[in-house]
Design a protein around this motif. Structure first.
Motif, PDB file in Angstrom:
ATOM      1  N   VAL A  63       0.827  -1.203   0.000  1.00 19.01           N
ATOM      2  CA  VAL A  63       0.000   0.000   0.000  1.00 19.01           C
ATOM      3  C   VAL A  63       0.866   1.260   0.000  1.00 19.01           C
ATOM      4  O   VAL A  63       0.584   2.235  -0.705  1.00 19.01           O
ATOM      5  N   CYS A  64       1.934   1.251   0.772  1.00 26.26           N
ATOM      6  CA  CYS A  64       2.829   2.411   0.803  1.00 26.26           C
ATOM      7  C   CYS A  64       3.522   2.612  -0.534  1.00 26.26           C
ATOM      8  O   CYS A  64       3.697   3.745  -0.997  1.00 26.26           O
ATOM      9  N   TYR A  65       3.929   1.522  -1.156  1.00 28.87           N
ATOM     10  CA  TYR A  65       4.574   1.641  -2.472  1.00 28.87           C
ATOM     11  C   TYR A  65       3.600   2.213  -3.499  1.00 28.87           C
ATOM     12  O   TYR A  65       3.959   3.082  -4.310  1.00 28.87           O
ATOM     13  N   ASP A  66       2.365   1.748  -3.482  1.00 29.24           N
ATOM     14  CA  ASP A  66       1.365   2.265  -4.413  1.00 29.24           C
ATOM     15  C   ASP A  66       1.035   3.718  -4.123  1.00 29.24           C
ATOM     16  O   ASP A  66       0.693   4.480  -5.034  1.00 29.24           O
ATOM     17  N   HIS A  67       1.147   4.134  -2.839  1.00 27.24           N
ATOM     18  CA  HIS A  67       0.866   5.524  -2.475  1.00 27.24           C
ATOM     19  C   HIS A  67       1.955   6.459  -3.005  1.00 27.24           C
ATOM     20  O   HIS A  67       1.638   7.554  -3.514  1.00 27.24           O
ATOM     21  N   PHE A  68       3.202   6.074  -2.896  1.00 29.20           N
ATOM     22  CA  PHE A  68       4.298   6.946  -3.322  1.00 29.20           C
ATOM     23  C   PHE A  68       4.666   6.769  -4.789  1.00 29.20           C
ATOM     24  O   PHE A  68       5.276   7.665  -5.374  1.00 29.20           O
ATOM     25  N   PHE A  69       4.327   5.638  -5.373  1.00 32.72           N
ATOM     26  CA  PHE A  69       4.618   5.381  -6.787  1.00 32.72           C
ATOM     27  C   PHE A  69       3.331   4.930  -7.478  1.00 32.72           C
ATOM     28  O   PHE A  69       3.164   3.743  -7.788  1.00 32.72           O
ATOM     29  N   PRO A  70       2.394   5.854  -7.714  1.00 33.46           N
ATOM     30  CA  PRO A  70       1.133   5.467  -8.372  1.00 33.46           C
ATOM     31  C   PRO A  70       1.353   4.921  -9.781  1.00 33.46           C
ATOM     32  O   PRO A  70       0.567   4.102 -10.260  1.00 33.46           O
ATOM     33  N   ILE A  71       2.399   5.407 -10.447  1.00 36.07           N
ATOM     34  CA  ILE A  71       2.780   4.847 -11.745  1.00 36.07           C
ATOM     35  C   ILE A  71       4.299   4.817 -11.799  1.00 36.07           C
ATOM     36  O   ILE A  71       4.986   5.765 -11.377  1.00 36.07           O
ATOM     37  N   SER A  72       4.829   3.747 -12.287  1.00 38.99           N
ATOM     38  CA  SER A  72       6.278   3.593 -12.330  1.00 38.99           C
ATOM     39  C   SER A  72       6.898   4.538 -13.352  1.00 38.99           C
ATOM     40  O   SER A  72       6.301   4.843 -14.397  1.00 38.99           O
ATOM     41  N   HIS A  73       8.105   5.010 -13.039  1.00 40.35           N
ATOM     42  CA  HIS A  73       8.820   5.874 -13.972  1.00 40.35           C
ATOM     43  C   HIS A  73       8.985   5.205 -15.333  1.00 40.35           C
ATOM     44  O   HIS A  73       8.789   5.838 -16.378  1.00 40.35           O
ATOM     45  N   ILE A  74       9.356   3.955 -15.289  1.00 43.34           N
ATOM     46  CA  ILE A  74       9.682   3.249 -16.528  1.00 43.34           C
ATOM     47  C   ILE A  74       8.464   3.084 -17.415  1.00 43.34           C
ATOM     48  O   ILE A  74       8.541   3.199 -18.652  1.00 43.34           O
ATOM     49  N   ARG A  75       7.304   2.843 -16.829  1.00 42.97           N
ATOM     50  CA  ARG A  75       6.075   2.710 -17.623  1.00 42.97           C
ATOM     51  C   ARG A  75       5.592   4.073 -18.111  1.00 42.97           C
ATOM     52  O   ARG A  75       5.058   4.178 -19.223  1.00 42.97           O
TER      53      ARG A  75
END
Length: 283
Positions: A63-75
């Motif tokens: 959940v924390c990862y999805d909160h801070f990275f809603p979309i990956s840089h690479i994508r």
């Protein structure tokens, strides 16, 4: 994603582009696609695994990862590269449309007939298609830069982030893996995108200025041609002069012929001639 096929599709755009467009395409492939394929994908390949939080609460790290990275840089960069190169394909499609019309026109009117002088020359509708593609590319670049800036807070990647979302029991400290390396690649990709924006704007200004210059030359030549026709047809009605105005300064040379010598003629009264006085008598 098959970048070789992607490159083959865009390779045809090079011959229809200006110098700025060729530089733009080189920057896209060398500094963006190559960096993306060779290095960026590997740096972000294990991004979620290296995102560690100091809690064992199930689901908290995800959940924390999805909160801070809603979309990956690479994508996000992959989407950006796809969207930013799609307008260039419109130019290729327009040229193919012209070539198809040219082929049908020759089939109907003969092999020597021509509908276009050059199907790839940027005149008429193709010029507008090319210009609109430049505006679209510039708008897409700016939009993706704004999204990246808005999501990741000025392209910054801190080492430590504090997360307080459900189901985390309290404020959790989470650590991003290799933040400095990712920050360097982020700034590099942002810089390459900014260079592409500058090149697109320069190409827009170049096309518009060249079009204005061409129109100004046409208007000037048309005006000079009209004035020359006007002066050549003008006649002075008062003097009934039939010479054009530009030939009045060239006067014909006048060669005076020598006068013939006049010999005096002698008159001798004849013997039979006599003077008679007028009759002034009154009856």
């Amino acid at each position: 994603m098959d970048w070789k096929t992607f490159q083959a599709l865009l390779s045809g755009v090079n011959k229809y582009s200006t110098a700025f467009g060729r530089i733009w395409l080189s920057v896209v492939f060398v500094f963006r696609v190559m960096v993306y394929v060779v290095a960026a994908e590997r740096v972000w390949g294990d991004e979620q695994k290296d995102f560690d939080c100091n809690t064992k609460q199930p689901g908290c790290a995800n959940v924390c990862y999805d909160h801070f990275f809603p979309i990956s840089h690479i994508r996000l960069w992959a989407l950006q590269l796809i969207f930013v190169t799609c307008p260039s394909l419109l130019v290729v499609m327009h040229v193919k449309y012209r070539e198809d019309r040219e082929r049908k026109y020759r089939q109907k009117h003969g092999t020597d007939a021509k509908l276009y002088d050059n199907t790839g020359k940027k005149h008429g509708g193709l010029w507008w298609t090319y210009l609109l593609s430049l505006f679209a590319k510039t708008g897409i670049e700016v939009a993706f830069l704004y999204i990246l800036h808005h999501i990741y807070n000025s392209f910054d990647l801190p080492r430590l982030v504090k997360c307080q979302v459900t189901p985390c029991p309290n404020v959790v400290d989470c650590y991003i893996g290799r933040p400095m390396e990712k920050k360097v690649f982020t700034y590099f990709m942002v810089g390459a995108s900014a260079i592409c924006i500058v090149l697109s704007i320069c190409e827009i200004l170049y096309l518009i200025s060249k079009r204005i210059s061409r129109c100004a030359k046409k208007m000037k030549s048309h005006r000079e041609h009209s004035m020359s026709l006007y002066h050549s047809q003008y006649r002075d009605q008062d003097s009934n002069c039939t010479l054009p105005m530009h030939e009045l300064n060239h006067k014909p040379e006048y060669n005076a012929k020598p006068k013939a010598e006049l010999h005096p003629v002698s008159y001798k009264p004849s013997v039979g001639m006599r003077a008679s006085a007028p009759n002034l008598s009154f009856a």
